[in-house]
Design an enzyme around this catalytic site. Structure first.
Site, PDB file in Angstrom:
ATOM      1  N   SER A   1       0.849  -1.183   0.000  1.00  0.00           N
ATOM      2  CA  SER A   1       0.000   0.000   0.000  1.00  0.00           C
ATOM      3  C   SER A   1       0.888   1.238   0.000  1.00  0.00           C
ATOM      4  O   SER A   1       2.084   1.157   0.305  1.00  0.00           O
ATOM      5  CB  SER A   1      -0.877  -0.010   1.268  1.00  0.00           C
TER       6      SER A   1
ATOM      7  N   TYR B   1      -2.218  -1.289  10.526  1.00  0.00           N
ATOM      8  CA  TYR B   1      -2.151  -1.451   9.074  1.00  0.00           C
ATOM      9  C   TYR B   1      -0.798  -0.990   8.551  1.00  0.00           C
ATOM     10  O   TYR B   1      -0.154  -1.676   7.739  1.00  0.00           O
ATOM     11  CB  TYR B   1      -3.280  -0.641   8.444  1.00  0.00           C
TER      12      TYR B   1
END
Length: 287
Positions: A168, A181
């Site tokens: 990401s 995350y």
């Protein structure tokens, strides 16, 4: 437009969305494992690889979602196949079992570790049980999956294959309220490089990093971020998510899936230990 007028939903997949590549390994004899195959990017990647003729083993805990993915592959009438395999990615035995099941289907060459989750909270308020679950799914499971799959990939006639990890933009930098995350995505960079270091050139490791993708997970995250920051959903989209980006729209899951199609192909033989960053200019541009 008010929040009530926002119509946020993940786009439906269409066969023409997917990149098709002529490749000697893209055939029904080649098997790919795709985690998170019941929805979002995982589903799109499973469908994309089946569209390119591969046998795809889809791993997910969501059996109903896997059934929907199966229906999409059958509806598209593609050259490859999709094998639904309900899997608890937090269970090491389940991870080993899905890899063995994939190897029984043919030459296991590719693994796409895509399954993920999100929880929005600051570090002091972050529940440790959520931290453990998130990192189990997004970091421990890919590690275990790689460990189980590498011997099968090496056991093919030429040892050619790749393990791809979903990263990401949050694997490149940090923002607030996503600490677990961000921790997992930074960790996946290290795992990707470790796979490449041990792969001896024929077994590659790479990651895929994108910005904001309109998936069911993202729709939920928009609402959670709005609540956490006390702003509207539209402000979340326009200011928080796309404010720094130069491309002012979210990616579609199929666009991300096409990066895995390319990354697994022989056209990407030098993509090893590195990251495919498609983020609309988010990471490396500033006002």
């Amino acid at each position: 437009m008010t929040d009530a007028e926002l119509d946020l939903h993940a786009p439906e997949l269409a066969r023409e969305d997917f990149l098709r590549i002529e490749d000697p390994y893209y055939s029904p004899d080649t098997v790919a494992v795709v985690t998170g195959a019941a929805s979002g990017i995982g589903r799109a990647t499973a469908v994309a690889l089946a569209t390119n003729g591969l046998t795809v083993v889809g791993a997910d805990i969501d059996e109903d979602g896997l059934a929907e993915t199966t229906e999409i592959v059958e509806e598209f009438d593609v050259d490859g196949t999709f094998v639904s395999t309900p899997t608890d990615l937090t269970d090491d035995d389940d991870v080993e079992a899905v890899v063995d099941a994939a190897a029984d289907q043919g030459d296991l060459r590719f693994v796409a570790n895509i399954a993920g989750m999100q929880h929005i909270a600051s570090i002091p308020e972050f529940p440790m049980e959520k931290y453990d679950l998130l990192t189990d799914i997004m970091l421990r499971s890919p590690f275990k999956m790689a460990g189980a799959a590498m011997s099968h990939i090496r056991g093919t006639d030429d040892g050619v294959g790749a393990i791809a990890n979903m990263s990401s933009v949050h694997g490149h930098y940090a923002t607030k309220d996503k600490p677990a995350y961000i921790t997992a995505k930074h960790g996946i960079t290290g795992l990707t490089r470790a796979i490449a270091a041990e792969g001896e050139g024929t077994l590659r490791g790479f990651s895929v990093s994108v910005g904001y993708v309109l998936t069911p997970l993202m729709v939920d995250q928009i609402a959670d971020t709005a609540d956490e920051r006390g702003i509207s959903k539209r402000e979340v989209i326009e200011d928080v998510m796309l404010g720094q980006a130069r491309t002012k729209e979210m990616m579609a899951p199929a666009e991300v899936a096409n990066l895995f199609v390319f990354g697994f192909s022989t056209h990407a033989s030098h993509l090893n230990g590195a990251d495919l960053l498609f983020d609309g200019g988010y990471t490396h541009t500033y006002e």
